[in-house]
Design a protein around this motif. Structure first.
Motif, PDB file in Angstrom:
ATOM      1  N   UNK A   1       0.831  -1.206   0.000  1.00 29.52           N
ATOM      2  CA  UNK A   1       0.000   0.000   0.000  1.00 29.52           C
ATOM      3  C   UNK A   1       0.864   1.254   0.000  1.00 29.52           C
ATOM      4  N   UNK A   2       2.013   1.186   0.654  1.00 29.89           N
ATOM      5  CA  UNK A   2       2.900   2.344   0.702  1.00 29.89           C
ATOM      6  C   UNK A   2       3.647   2.523  -0.613  1.00 29.89           C
ATOM      7  N   UNK A   3       4.089   1.428  -1.217  1.00 27.92           N
ATOM      8  CA  UNK A   3       4.837   1.522  -2.467  1.00 27.92           C
ATOM      9  C   UNK A   3       3.994   2.145  -3.569  1.00 27.92           C
ATOM     10  N   UNK A   4       2.712   1.802  -3.630  1.00 28.41           N
ATOM     11  CA  UNK A   4       1.888   2.323  -4.706  1.00 28.41           C
ATOM     12  C   UNK A   4       1.678   3.830  -4.610  1.00 28.41           C
ATOM     13  N   UNK A   5       1.985   4.415  -3.461  1.00 27.61           N
ATOM     14  CA  UNK A   5       1.874   5.871  -3.299  1.00 27.61           C
ATOM     15  C   UNK A   5       3.134   6.602  -3.751  1.00 27.61           C
ATOM     16  N   UNK A   6       4.192   5.859  -4.041  1.00 30.19           N
ATOM     17  CA  UNK A   6       5.452   6.469  -4.486  1.00 30.19           C
ATOM     18  C   UNK A   6       5.379   6.669  -6.000  1.00 30.19           C
ATOM     19  N   UNK A   7       4.551   7.584  -6.414  1.00 32.18           N
ATOM     20  CA  UNK A   7       4.195   7.713  -7.830  1.00 32.18           C
ATOM     21  C   UNK A   7       5.294   8.312  -8.697  1.00 32.18           C
TER      22      UNK A   7
END
Length: 938
Positions: A719-725
Motif C-alpha cells: 500500500x505504501x509503495x503504490x503511493x510512491x508515484x
C-alpha cells in the motif's frame, strides 16, 4: 520578519545590516557564477598571464566561500531546528554575520579590479585574432607504426560504394594520431591511384572560411575553380581532406561550397564526436580512432627510441621498463612519441628508463619533455565547456588508475549540482549525457573486463596522462586533493579523498584544515583517527567499498546537517544505521546495498528529499553464496556474544545454509527457540536480497529509485509503495502467491516506472505469481526476473517499449519463450543467466524475423548450453555477443556467424578448447564486418 525573530537581542540597525549583507552577497554570488563561466571559456587565452590566473583562482575561491556562508546561514532559519538540542552543530550567528561583512568587502574589491582584468582578457583575445589564415600542409611521407589495421579499415571504408558522394569522419582525442593515420591513407598507392585530384587543408583557428574556400581550388588545380559553388559536375575523381574542424558551425560554413557530385569524397578530421556525426550523418561513415593496443604501443616506442627500427630485441629488464612507460602513456601515440624521442638522445640503459618511469609514476613535470606532453594534451581540458570542466575536475576525487563506477560518478555530479534538470531531461539523464561526452572525447574509457551489464558501461578509467593534467588543475584551483598519493600544500580543501597510508595519512589529516571540505571519499581501510565532526559543510560522504568501517563510526553522522549523499555500499561490517540519520533532511542519495543491514530504521522516513534509496544485495551480485557468507558471519558474531563461544546451537547450522527454507519447529530445542525470537526475522522463510522498510516509507514522495525491498516482511508495504508515484526504478523481492496480486496492482499504479526487478527465491519462486490478468506498465524499458517462473506472463507481450530484459533461474521453456520475446519490437539487450531455460541441453536457434532490434546478447553460466544457430537474416542489428562460463558448448557450437550483418565483437569468458576457438575464428573471418574476438579466462 525571520531575521528580526532570529536576532531579537540585536538592535534594528544590526539586523538591517545583516539583511543587506545577505541580499548583497546572494546577488553577487549569481553574478560570480556567470563571470566564472565567461572567464573559464577564455582561460586558454590568458594561460600565460600569471596575474590573470591568480585573479581567477581568487574569484573561484571567493564564490565557494560565499556559497558556504549562505548555506550555514540558512541552517539558522530552519523551523523546527535540527540543531536545537546541540548548538555545536551550527556556527554561531555572530560569526556568520562577521563573515558576511568580510565577504561583502572582498566582493567589492573583486568588482573594483574586474574591469581591469576584463580589459586584459579582451586584449589577450584580440591579440590571438592576429593569427594567419588556414595552413595548407604539403604532402609528406609519415611512417605509420602500430596502425596498420586502422589504415586498412579506412581504405576499405573509402572504397565502399566508391562512386557515391560521401562525407567520412575520423575523430578521436588530441594527439591520438588522426592526422598521421589519414595522411598515410591519403598518400597510399591505393588512394593516389583511385583519386586523380586530392587536396589537404588544415583548418587554422581562429576560423576564416573565406581563406579556406580560396585555398581549396588551388590545392586541386587551376582547372577545378568552377567546381566550387557553381554546381558543375567534375569528370575526375576528387578527395578532399579537412583537418581539425572543431565546431559544427565551421562545417556549416564550408559545406555549401564543396562539390556534391558522385566523384568527390570528403574526409573530415575532428576531435569531436558531435562534429563527426553531424558531418557524416550515418554511422558507417564515422571512424573513431582509439588508443594503441599494448603490442602496438611497444612497437611505436621501440621505433622512436631506436630511430626507425622496431626489430630491436630488448633484455627482460628493459622490456619491463618499456612496458611500464607505454602503460603510463595508456597507448597514446603523442605521449609515447614524445617520451621515446627524449630517450632516443639518452643512453639506452635500464637505469635511464627506470629513472623516467619514476618521474612518470610520481606525476613529476620537472622534466621538460613531460611538460611538453602536458601542454600538447592540455586542449583536451581547455577546449571543454564550463560545465564539463567542472565535471572533469571532480573526477580527481578518484585516484589515478581507479576503476570508476559510472552510476557512482554520475550521481555525484547530480548531487554536486554539476548536472541539473532541464525542461526535457532529468539531472541524471544530463549527467549520463556528460559521461558519454567524455567517452566520445576519449578522456575516459570503458573497462570491458569488469563490465557485467551488457549494453552499457559499468566502469571506466581516466586516461593516465589526462588524470595528471586535471589533478594539476584541481590543485591549482584548490578544488581537491588525494591524501595518500600526494602531500597537501593547499590553503583550502574542498574535495578530499583518502587512501589509507598508515602514519603518513594520519599526519596529513591532522595537519590539514578540513573546515571547508564538501566531499570525502575513502579508499581502502577506514581509520578511526578520521574526525567527521569538523566538517560542517560536508555534502558528500562516499565510503563505498571501505573496509573496517563499523556501526559506531557512524554514531555522529547526524551532525552533518548539509549532507546530500551517503554511500556505505559494500561495507559489510555495517549492521545498523543510527537514528541520527533522521537529521539529514537534505539527503538525496542513500546507498547501503551490500552491507549487513536487513532492516532500515524509522529515521529514514524523515528524509523527505531522498531521491535514491538502495539496500539489500549489491546490484549484479546475484550469487547467493555471498549472502550466505554474510549471514553466517552475522550469526557467528551474534551467537558468540550470546553464548560466549563461536559454536552454533544444535540445529541452527541449518539457518546458515538456509536460502529461503523454513526451519522445522519440531527440531528446535528450547535454547534455540530463544535465538529464533532474537535473531532477525528475515532469516526464517525469506530471501536475503532485500531489506525490511519501516512504516511510513510512502512519505518519501520524491523517490526516484527504490530497491531492494522485501515485500514479504510486512503486509502494508505494498500500500505504501503504490503511493510512491514518482518512482522510475523499483526492485522487489520476497514475492509469493499470497502477495503477488498486490505486487502487480501496486506496480500498475506507478506510471513513471521505467525499470523493474522482481525476485523470488526457492523452488516455488515466481511460478504462478505473475499470471494475474492486470494491465501493467506499457512504457517499461527494463525488466529483470529472478526465480522459478516456468511460463512467461501474458502481459509481457504488452511491453512494446521494453529495451532490456534479464532472466535468471526462471526455468522457462526455451522454444516458446524465445518466440514470444523475439516479437518485442524494441528489445535491444537480452541477458540470459544461469537456469534461464529448462533442459539439460540448450540449443539457441535464431530465425529470421525475431529480435529485430537486438543489439547485445549475453549468456552467462549456462551449463547446458550446447550450440548457437543463426539463420540467414536473423538478428540484423546484433553488434555484441557475450558468452561467459558456458564451457559445455560443442566444438562446432557456433553456426551462421557469417550471416550477422552488424556484428562487431564476440566476447568470451571461460575455458574453451582449441578446436572450439578455431571454429569460432573461422566463422568470424567469413563475416563481412570482420568482428573482433575477445577472450578472457581464469
Amino acid at each position: 520578519m525571520v531575521l528580526m525573530q532570529l536576532h531579537h537581542r540585536s538592535n534594528k540597525k544590526e539586523v538591517d545590516t545583516l539583511e543587506e549583507d545577505v541580499d548583497f552577497i546572494k546577488t553577487e554570488f549569481v553574478m560570480m557564477k556567470s563571470a566564472l563561466m565567461d572567464v573559464v571559456e577564455k582561460r586558454s587565452q590568458m594561460a600565460a598571464s600569471r596575474s590573470l590566473s591568480t585573479w581567477f583562482r581568487l574569484l573561484f575561491g571567493l564564490a565557494h566561500n560565499v556559497e558556504d556562508c549562505l548555506m550555514e546561514f540558512y541552517l539558522h532559519l530552519e523551523k523546527p531546528s535540527r540543531a536545537a538540542c546541540s548548538k555545536q552543530l551550527l556556527l554561531p550567528r555572530g560569526t556568520i554575520a562577521k563573515r558576511m561583512r568580510s565577504l561583502r568587502n572582498q566582493i567589492k574589491q573583486v568588482n573594483t579590479s574586474s574591469d581591469h582584468y576584463n580589459s586584459a582578457i579582451s586584449s589577450s583575445g584580440a591579440q590571438s585574432q592576429l593569427n594567419t589564415g588556414p595552413t595548407v600542409v604539403a604532402s609528406r611521407n609519415v611512417p605509420l607504426i602500430g596502425r596498420e589495421k586502422e589504415k586498412s579499415d579506412l581504405i576499405q571504408l573509402i572504397y565502399q560504394e566508391g562512386e557515391q558522394h560521401r562525407v567520412m569522419s575520423v575523430y578521436g582525442m588530441v594527439g591520438i594520431g588522426k592526422t598521421t593515420l589519414v595522411r598515410s591513407v591519403y598518400e597510399s598507392q591505393e588512394i593516389s591511384t583511385l583519386f586523380k585530384q586530392r587536396a589537404w587543408v588544415t583548418i587554422s583557428h581562429p576560423f576564416n572560411h573565406h581563406d579556406i574556400l580560396a585555398s581549396l581550388p588551388r590545392e586541386l588545380d587551376a582547372q577545378s575553380y568552377s567546381l566550387f559553388g557553381s554546381g558543375t559536375q567534375s569528370s575526375r575523381r576528387c578527395l578532399i581532406i579537412l583537418d581539425d574542424i572543431l565546431y559544427i558551425e565551421e562545417w556549416n560554413l564550408i559545406q555549401p561550397h564543396l562539390p556534391e557530385d558522385t566523384s568527390t569524397h570528403i574526409i573530415v578530421i575532428t576531435r569531436e564526436a558531435s562534429v563527426a556525426k553531424h558531418c557524416s550523418t550515418t554511422d558507417k561513415n564515422i571512424y573513431k580512432l582509439e588508443y594503441l593496443e599494448d603490442n602496438e604501443a611497444l612497437e611505436l616506442f621501440k621505433n622512436k627510441v631506436f630511430m626507425g627500427s622496431s626489430d630491436i630485441d630488448l633484455n627482460d629488464d628493459m622490456t619491463i621498463q618499456a612496458k611500464l612507460i607505454t602503460n603510463e602513456c595508456d597507448g597514446h601515440p603523442l605521449a609515447i612519441t614524445t617520451i621515446a624521442g627524449f630517450l632516443a638522445r639518452k643512453p639506452k640503459t635500464t637505469m635511464e628508463w627506470k629513472k623516467l618511469n619514476d618521474d612518470l609514476s610520481a606525476g613529476s613535470r620537472s622534466n621538460p619533455n613531460l611538460e611538453t606532453i602536458s601542454r600538447a594534451l592540455a586542449p583536451s581540458y581547455d577546449d571543454l565547456p564550463y560545465h564539463l570542466k567542472l565535471c572533469l575536475l571532480y573526477i580527481c576525487v578518484f585516484p589515478k588508475g581507479h576503476n570508476i563506477r559510472r552510476k557512482r560518478l554520475v550521481r555525484r555530479w547530480v548531487i554536486e549540482d554539476y548536472a541539473s534538470n532541464t525542461h526535457n531531461m532529468s539531472a541524471e539523464q544530463v549527467g549520463e549525457r556528460y559521461f558519454q561526452e567524455f567517452i566520445n572525447r576519449s578522456i575516459i574509457r570503458p573497462l570491458e573486463t569488469v563490465t557485467h551489464n551488457a549494453g552499457s558501461i559499468d566502469y571506466c578509467q581516466v586516461h593516465s596522462l589526462i588524470h595528471d593534467i586535471i589533478a594539476s588543475k584541481s590543485k591549482e584551483e584548490n578544488h581537491g586533493i588525494v591524501l595518500g598519493h600526494s602531500s597537501n600544500n593547499q590553503d583550502t580543501i574542498r574535495h578530499l579523498s583518502i587512501i589509507s597510508k598508515g602514519k603518513m595519512g594520519k599526519d596529513m589529516l591532522e595537519s590539514s584544515d578540513l573546515s571547508h571540505v564538501r566531499s570525502v571519499t575513502v579508499f581502502g581501510e577506514w581509520t578511526s583517527d578520521f574526525n567527521l565532526g569538523t566538517m560542517r559543510l560536508l555534502r558528500v560522504l562516499d565510503l563505498e567499498g571501505t573496509f573496517g568501517l563499523k556501526d559506531h563510526d557512524l554514531k555522529k553522522i547526524g551532525n552533518l546537517l548539509l549532507l546530500k549523499y551517503l554511500s556505505l555500499r559494500g561495507c559489510v561490517d555495517i549492521y545498523h544505521l543510527p537514528n541520527g540519520l533522521g537529521k539529514l533532511w537534505d539527503l538525496q542519495m542513500l546507498d547501503v546495498s551490500g552491507t549487513s543491514i536487513i532492516k532500515l530504521p524509522k529515521a529514514v522516513t524523515k528524509l523527505k528529499k531522498l531521491l535514491y534509496l538502495r539496500a539489500g544485495n549489491v546490484p549484479n551480485d546475484d550469487d547467493t553464496s555471498s549472502s550466505k557468507l554474510k549471514m553466517s558471519r552475522y550469526l557467528s558474531k551474534w551467537l558468540q556474544k550470546e553464548t560466549g563461544d563461536g559454536e552454533l546451537p544444535q540445529g541452527s547450522a541449518k539457518i546458515v545454509q538456509l536460502g529461503t527454507t523454513s526451519l522445522n519447529n519440531e527440531k528446535k530445542s528450547d535454547k534455540y527457540h530463544k535465538y529464533k525470537v532474537l535473531l532477525p526475522t528475515f532469516m526464517f522463510g525469506r530471501d536475503m536480497h532485500g531489506v525490511e522498510t519501516p512504516d511510513g516509507i510512502s512519505e518519501l514522495d520524491v523517490l526516484h529509485t527504490l530497491g531492494v525491498v522485501n515485500v514479504a516482511s510486512r503486509k502494508a508495504i505494498l500500500d505504501e509503495i503504490e503511493k510512491l508515484t514518482k518512482l522510475h526504478k523499483l526492485g522487489l523481492t520476497g514475492i509469493n502467491k499470497k502477495n503477488s496480486q498486490g505486487v502487480l496492482c501496486a506496480i500498475a499504479k506507478l506510471t513513471l516506472l521505467r525499470s523493474l526487478s522482481l525476485r523470488a527465491e526457492g523452488k516455488p519462486g515466481l511460478h504462478g505469481c505473475l499470471d494475474h490478468d492486470i494491465s501493467l506498465l506499457k512504457n517499461l524499458h527494463s525488466l529483470k526476473l529472478y526465480g522459478n517462473l516456468v511460463i512467461l506472463p501474458t502481459w509481457i507481450t504488452q511491453l512494446q517499449h521494453l529495451v532490456k530484459l534479464k532472466l535468471q533461474s526462471t526455468q522457462l521453456e526455451l522454444a516458446f519463450s524465445m518466440e514470444v520475446l523475439g516479437k518485442l519490437p524494441h528489445l535491444a539487450i537480452l541477458q540470459l543467466w544461469k537456469d534461464s531455460f529448462q533442459g539439460e541441453e540448450i540449443i539457441y536457434h535464431f530465425q529470421q524475423g525475431l529480435f529485430p532490434s537486438l543489439v547485445m546478447l549475453e549468456l552467462s553460466d549456462q551449463d547446458g548450453l550446447k550450440s548457437f544457430r543463426f539463420m540467414n537474416g536473423a538478428l540484423p542489428r546484433l553488434q555484441s555477443l557475450y558468452v561467459e562460463n558456458c564451457i559445455h558448448v560443442d566444438n562446432n557450437g557456433f553456426s551462421g556467424m557469417s550471416f550477422l550483418p552488424s556484428l562487431k565483437e564476440v566476447m568470451l569468458n571461460g575455458d574453451y578448447n582449441n578446436k572450439f576457438m578455431d571454429n569460432l575464428r573461422a566463422q568470424l573471418t567469413q563475416n563481412q564486418n570482420q568482428p573482433v574476438l575477445k577472450w578472457a579466462w581464469a
